[in-house]
Design a protein around this motif. Structure first.
Motif: not given
Ligand SMILES: N[C@@H](CCC(=O)N[C@@H](CS)C(=O)NCC(=O)O)C(=O)O
Length: 319
Positions: A16-29, A41-45, A139-148
């Motif tokens: 993704a790029t912004d209106a000026k052609g700048g690089f935009v990083r994806q938000v973690s999910s 914790g502060p977010t999630g389950e 144990e739950r075979k899932t991703i806990v978090n992908n935001e460093s």
């Protein structure tokens, strides 16, 4: 990237790029948190209690965001608590790949060939980029978090007595300073070098370039006047976040990302600071200049022939 759980097109660095052609990083999910008692914790389950051997980190040694989590794992002496797999440095047409590059591993845990398979194992309909780091729950075979940024904080305080509690990378008394530093260093420098390197217009490039060097100049003055770390005498997560960008600067950002007003080596206080952090116990183990150079210089759109430079000479850092 993945669209509805299917790998759709050859990997491209810019989504993704912004209106000026700048690089935009994806938000973690994936934004759940490991906590000492398994409460949310502060977010999630809830349901991700700290336990030795339960969690696994998928990282790339080229990646500054993944390296933040590796450094935190070392400093909190969580090596025996959280296992790690390192992907190959070069991005393939299907993104991060497991393999035999020296210092990389096969995925013994999930038997995946690519990191995107880890994402679809967690969510069969996932849409987005398959980024590292990934904190995986065996144990739950899932991703806990992908935001460093989250993973650093949960490694700091979510593992209770399983970690070295004498090390606090986000001390209460310094939180305002740390948050303020993070808020400025991330856009101008950590992500600023990427916005410089991946800009698709001259205007976007120059704007990002000046932001990078304005921040480096400011930090040089700050560290020369008061150190040894960003907030003074205490090493914090703000230092981890700065260090991962500095250590890549001369090897990758100066050349490939055209951040070439001057090198890190030309900043005396920042160079001494980088060496100081590198010499903290365990930090050097998280740095592979070989992975960093092979990884960044494998990005075809920036370096079509994928030639990896021989230099620079980083012997002043002992690398
Ligand atoms: N918000 C994420 C960003 C992570 C990120 O952008 N990782 C890059 C590597 S440095 C990645 O995996 N890119 C692969 C892709 O975009 O397909 C974090 O800080 O954890």
């Amino acid at each position: 990237m993945l669209v509805n759980g299917k790998w759709t097109e050859d990997w491209q660095p810019v989504q993704a790029t912004d209106a000026k052609g700048g690089f935009v990083r994806q938000v973690s999910s994936f934004r759940n948190w490991v906590t000492p008692d398994g409460s949310a914790g502060p977010t999630g389950e809830s349901g991700f209690q700290a336990e030795a051997g339960r969690y696994h980190l998928y990282v790339a040694l080229i990646c500054p965001w993944a390296s933040r989590t590796l450094i935190t794992r070392k400093l909190k002496t969580l090596d025996d608590v959280i296992s790690v797999s390192v992907v190959e440095p070069a991005l393939s047409d299907q993104g991060w790949r497991f393999g035999d590059f020296p210092g990389a591993n096969r995925d013994d845990l999930n038997g995946a060939s690519y990191v995107h398979e880890i994402y679809t194992r967690a969510d069969a309909t996932f849409t987005g980029r398959a980024t590292v780091p990934v904190l995986w729950d065996k144990e739950r075979k899932t991703i806990v978090n992908n935001e460093s940024a989250d993973i650093v904080r949960m490694l700091n305080s979510g593992f209770g007595a399983l970690a070295d509690e004498s090390v606090d990378l986000y001390p209460e008394a310094l939180r305002n300073d740390i948050d303020a530093l993070n808020e400025r260093i991330y856009p101008s420098l950590n992500n600023g070098v990427y916005r410089t390197g991946f800009a698709t217009t001259q205007v976007a490039y120059e704007e990002a370039f000046h932001g990078v060097f304005a921040m480096l100049d400011e930090l040089e003055t700050r560290l020369a006047a008061s150190g040894p770390f960003l907030t003074g005498g205490t090493f914090t997560e703000a230092d981890i976040r700065l260090f991962v960008t500095l250590i890549r600067f001369d090897a990758a950002y100066y050349g490939l990302f055209k951040c070439n007003r001057q090198r890190l080596a030309d900043y005396p206080a920042l160079s001494a600071y980088t060496k100081r952090v590198l010499d903290l116990p365990g930090v050097r183990d998280t740095v592979s200049i070989d992975h960093i150079k092979h990884g960044y210089y494998s990005i075809k759109s920036l370096n079509p022939h994928r030639i990896v430079p021989v230099g620079p000479d980083l012997s002043a850092l002992g690398l």
